[in-house]
Design an enzyme around this catalytic site. Structure first.
Site, PDB file in Angstrom:
ATOM      1  N   GLU A  35       0.835  -1.202   0.000  1.00 17.77           N
ATOM      2  CA  GLU A  35       0.000   0.000   0.000  1.00 17.77           C
ATOM      3  C   GLU A  35       0.867   1.249   0.000  1.00 17.77           C
ATOM      4  O   GLU A  35       1.989   1.225   0.508  1.00 17.77           O
ATOM      5  CB  GLU A  35      -0.869   0.037   1.262  1.00 17.77           C
ATOM      6  CG  GLU A  35      -2.203  -0.612   1.110  1.00 17.77           C
ATOM      7  CD  GLU A  35      -3.214   0.265   0.381  1.00 17.77           C
ATOM      8  OE1 GLU A  35      -2.830   1.196  -0.352  1.00 17.77           O
ATOM      9  OE2 GLU A  35      -4.406  -0.004   0.541  1.00 17.77           O
ATOM     10  N   ASP A  36       0.320   2.334  -0.519  1.00 14.03           N
ATOM     11  CA  ASP A  36       1.016   3.608  -0.424  1.00 14.03           C
ATOM     12  C   ASP A  36       0.892   4.181   0.980  1.00 14.03           C
ATOM     13  O   ASP A  36       1.878   4.555   1.590  1.00 14.03           O
ATOM     14  CB  ASP A  36       0.522   4.607  -1.481  1.00 14.03           C
ATOM     15  CG  ASP A  36      -0.979   4.879  -1.433  1.00 14.03           C
ATOM     16  OD1 ASP A  36      -1.721   4.186  -0.702  1.00 14.03           O
ATOM     17  OD2 ASP A  36      -1.426   5.790  -2.157  1.00 14.03           O
ATOM     18  N   ASP A  56      -4.222   4.788   6.426  1.00 16.91           N
ATOM     19  CA  ASP A  56      -4.703   5.764   7.394  1.00 16.91           C
ATOM     20  C   ASP A  56      -5.889   5.175   8.142  1.00 16.91           C
ATOM     21  O   ASP A  56      -5.701   4.495   9.142  1.00 16.91           O
ATOM     22  CB  ASP A  56      -4.967   7.143   6.783  1.00 16.91           C
ATOM     23  CG  ASP A  56      -5.805   7.121   5.513  1.00 16.91           C
ATOM     24  OD1 ASP A  56      -6.583   6.177   5.308  1.00 16.91           O
ATOM     25  OD2 ASP A  56      -5.690   8.066   4.730  1.00 16.91           O
ATOM     26  N   PHE A  80      -2.169  16.279   4.402  1.00 18.30           N
ATOM     27  CA  PHE A  80      -2.385  15.684   3.090  1.00 18.30           C
ATOM     28  C   PHE A  80      -1.071  15.638   2.319  1.00 18.30           C
ATOM     29  O   PHE A  80      -0.467  16.672   2.048  1.00 18.30           O
ATOM     30  CB  PHE A  80      -3.421  16.489   2.309  1.00 18.30           C
ATOM     31  CG  PHE A  80      -4.006  15.717   1.167  1.00 18.30           C
ATOM     32  CD1 PHE A  80      -5.184  15.019   1.315  1.00 18.30           C
ATOM     33  CD2 PHE A  80      -3.353  15.661  -0.063  1.00 18.30           C
ATOM     34  CE1 PHE A  80      -5.714  14.284   0.258  1.00 18.30           C
ATOM     35  CE2 PHE A  80      -3.881  14.941  -1.120  1.00 18.30           C
ATOM     36  CZ  PHE A  80      -5.064  14.249  -0.954  1.00 18.30           C
ATOM     37  N   ARG A  87       1.559  12.955  -8.647  1.00 25.33           N
ATOM     38  CA  ARG A  87       2.130  11.615  -8.462  1.00 25.33           C
ATOM     39  C   ARG A  87       3.609  11.562  -8.844  1.00 25.33           C
ATOM     40  O   ARG A  87       4.377  10.811  -8.279  1.00 25.33           O
ATOM     41  CB  ARG A  87       1.390  10.582  -9.318  1.00 25.33           C
ATOM     42  CG  ARG A  87       0.010  10.234  -8.839  1.00 25.33           C
ATOM     43  CD  ARG A  87      -0.541   9.046  -9.637  1.00 25.33           C
ATOM     44  NE  ARG A  87      -1.962   8.890  -9.464  1.00 25.33           N
ATOM     45  CZ  ARG A  87      -2.541   8.273  -8.451  1.00 25.33           C
ATOM     46  NH1 ARG A  87      -1.809   7.759  -7.488  1.00 25.33           N
ATOM     47  NH2 ARG A  87      -3.844   8.172  -8.383  1.00 25.33           N
TER      48      ARG A  87
END
Length: 177
Positions: free
Chosen positions: A95-96, A99, A148, A161
């Site tokens: 996963e990136d 959260d 963020f 990205r």
């Protein structure tokens, strides 16, 4: 104009990814795990990680989403599922960022139905303070408490990205303008 500040440099990322690849190689010595990339955000991390794993591996891809235009809708959607037979196989889900854990918990449930031998989680970023579901991340790149983030595969509405480093948006109010 969106402004952001660097949180992790490309050099810091490269060093940590190499360490994780080495640990996975050690942990799975004599095995051939299936490493599943969670698209799209994890693709940069996944590519760099798999290049740093020194044992035989198989790869696959999945794409789930609960996001629309940078914000969560709360509704899980499978856009693309894995094609590998993972029955009796060791799998590592890459996963990136973890959260809330809701998307990952949903995907783990789907994978358990395919009867793998084991499931481990590898995440580039872990935001433990946002966790709503009890998820154990076995391999963590970095714990981050910040807001963020973008770059190194992570986006806002499909932008940013391509940044080779991780950045935090410092004026999120500008995102929707």
């Amino acid at each position: 104009m969106v402004k952001y500040k660097t949180v992790l440099t490309a050099k810091q990322i490269k060093k940590r990814v190499k360490e994780i690849g080495k640990q996975i190689s050690k942990d799975y010595e004599g095995k051939e795990p299936v490493i599943i990339c969670m698209l799209k955000g994890a693709v940069y991390f996944f590519a760099d990680l798999t290049k740093n794993i020194s044992i035989p591996i198989k790869i696959d891809f999945a794409r789930l989403s609960s996001y629309r235009n940078g914000t969560t809708s709360g509704v899980m959607e499978i856009i693309s599922n894995i094609t590998s037979n993972i029955e009796n196989k060791d799998i590592i889900i890459v996963e990136d960022i973890v959260d809330s854990g809701k998307t990952l918990a949903y995907f783990i449930k789907l994978m358990k139905e395919k009867n793998p031998s084991s499931i481990r989680i590898c995440a580039f970023l872990d935001k433990k303070e946002r966790r709503e579901v009890d998820i154990k991340v076995d391999y963590v790149g970095f714990d981050i408490p910040c807001g963020f983030v973008i770059g190194y595969g992570m986006d806002y509405a499909e932008k940013f990205r391509e940044l080779p480093y991780l950045a935090e948006i410092i004026n999120p109010e500008e995102l929707d303008k």
